[in-house]
Enzyme design. Structure first.
Site, PDB file in Angstrom:
ATOM      1  N   PRO A  49       0.834  -1.213   0.000  1.00 52.06           N
ATOM      2  CA  PRO A  49       0.000   0.000   0.000  1.00 52.06           C
ATOM      3  C   PRO A  49       0.862   1.254   0.000  1.00 52.06           C
ATOM      4  CG  PRO A  49      -0.837  -1.606   1.571  1.00 52.06           C
ATOM      5  CD  PRO A  49       0.492  -2.115   1.104  1.00 52.06           C
ATOM      6  N   GLU A  50       0.405   2.267  -0.752  1.00 51.03           N
ATOM      7  CA  GLU A  50       1.185   3.493  -0.894  1.00 51.03           C
ATOM      8  C   GLU A  50       0.530   4.628  -0.122  1.00 51.03           C
ATOM      9  OE1 GLU A  50       2.762   4.070  -4.795  1.00 51.03           O
ATOM     10  OE2 GLU A  50       2.633   1.942  -5.289  1.00 51.03           O
ATOM     11  N   LYS A  83       3.669   6.622   4.453  1.00 49.76           N
ATOM     12  CA  LYS A  83       3.011   5.322   4.620  1.00 49.76           C
ATOM     13  C   LYS A  83       2.762   4.982   6.091  1.00 49.76           C
ATOM     14  CE  LYS A  83       5.267   3.625   0.419  1.00 49.76           C
ATOM     15  NZ  LYS A  83       6.078   2.545  -0.192  1.00 49.76           N
ATOM     16  N   ARG A 117       9.191  -5.274  -7.048  1.00 46.75           N
ATOM     17  CA  ARG A 117      10.406  -4.511  -7.341  1.00 46.75           C
ATOM     18  C   ARG A 117      10.414  -3.997  -8.773  1.00 46.75           C
ATOM     19  NH1 ARG A 117      13.144  -8.896  -5.317  1.00 46.75           N
ATOM     20  NH2 ARG A 117      14.022  -9.247  -7.379  1.00 46.75           N
TER      21      ARG A 117
END
Length: 257
Positions: free
Chosen positions: A2-3, A51, A245
């Site tokens: 989650p950002e 975050k 990634r």
């Protein structure tokens, strides 16, 4: 993972359900804080920074980080939970709602005066009231040879961007993600783009990715097939998946440096 926009909206939901109300139940399902009891505490505010999320009572600050799989849900009292109870790590309730943190990556109870210790190392919060683009630029340009795709993901530069938005920001600015920071022709514009993109995602959801996770699908600008490649720090202990990634880009719109 989650950002910042996800955490920002979680804080909004928790603020609506908890702020200004007295806790009638607190259940910390984390061994270190299993004996902490916040019953009778007044929740004064709920806030996010990048975050990180903070639920502040009149005595303490409850700090949580979602990490990879965490989520906050708010239920009306008596409403059935939508996730397995065994995954609940923290429950805070009042007479009206239960706020449940499932699969939270981190839970801490801090003195209000110590809250800053978990965010002092972070760059400016893209969604915060004190967003400082000049400071973000200063931090980014301190490492001019670093690839922009890595620099954007580093929370020490600017807080809130994850893998989705680093791909989207680079695409919108037509910058290949391996381009060194020092070779980007208009870095202030890229920082402004980051602020705009995350703000739109937080305040006008949902954000529909243009390149993220769209490998081999046509670029929305030129029709070229979207490409992807791993782009993470060289850490043999890193267990994050290649999808997490990996960074996505258009080979034509974003030529390699």
């Amino acid at each position: 993972m989650p950002e910042g926009d996800t955490v920002f909206r979680a804080a909004e939901r928790l603020r609506t359900g908890l702020a200004g109300k007295t806790l009638t139940r607190s259940d910390f399902r984390v061994p270190r804080y299993a004996t902490v009891d916040l019953v009778g505490d007044l929740v004064e505010e709920v806030a996010s920074y990048g975050k990180h999320l903070f639920i502040r009572t009149d005595r303490v600050s409850v700090h949580t980080h979602l990490k990879m799989e965490g989520v906050w849900r708010v239920f009306h009292r008596g409403q059935r939970w939508t996730k397995p109870p065994v995954t609940a790590r923290l429950v805070l309730a009042n007479d009206e709602v239960e706020a449940v943190g499932f699969s939270l990556g981190k839970v801490q109870v801090l003195a209000r005066a110590d809250e800053h210790t978990v965010i002092d190392h972070l760059g400016p919060d893209l969604l915060g009231p004190n967003w400082d683009p000049a400071e973000a630029l200063r931090r980014l340009t301190a490492h001019p040879r670093r690839a922009v795709g890595l620099a954007l993901l580093d929370q020490r530069n600017l807080a809130g961007i994850g893998n989705i938005y680093r791909s989207e920001i680079c695409f919108l600015r037509r910058v290949h993600p391996t381009t060194p920071i020092g070779e980007i022709p208009d870095l202030p514009a890229l920082v402004d783009e980051a602020h705009r993109v995350l703000g739109k995602a937080a305040h006008q959801p949902p954000w529909r990715p243009m390149v993220y996770a769209r490998t081999r699908r046509p670029c929305p600008r030129c029709g070229t097939a979207i490409a992807s490649q791993p782009l993470g720090e060289d850490d043999p202990g890193d267990r994050v998946s290649q999808r997490e990634r990996g960074i996505y880009f258009c080979p034509r719109c974003q030529p390699r440096p």
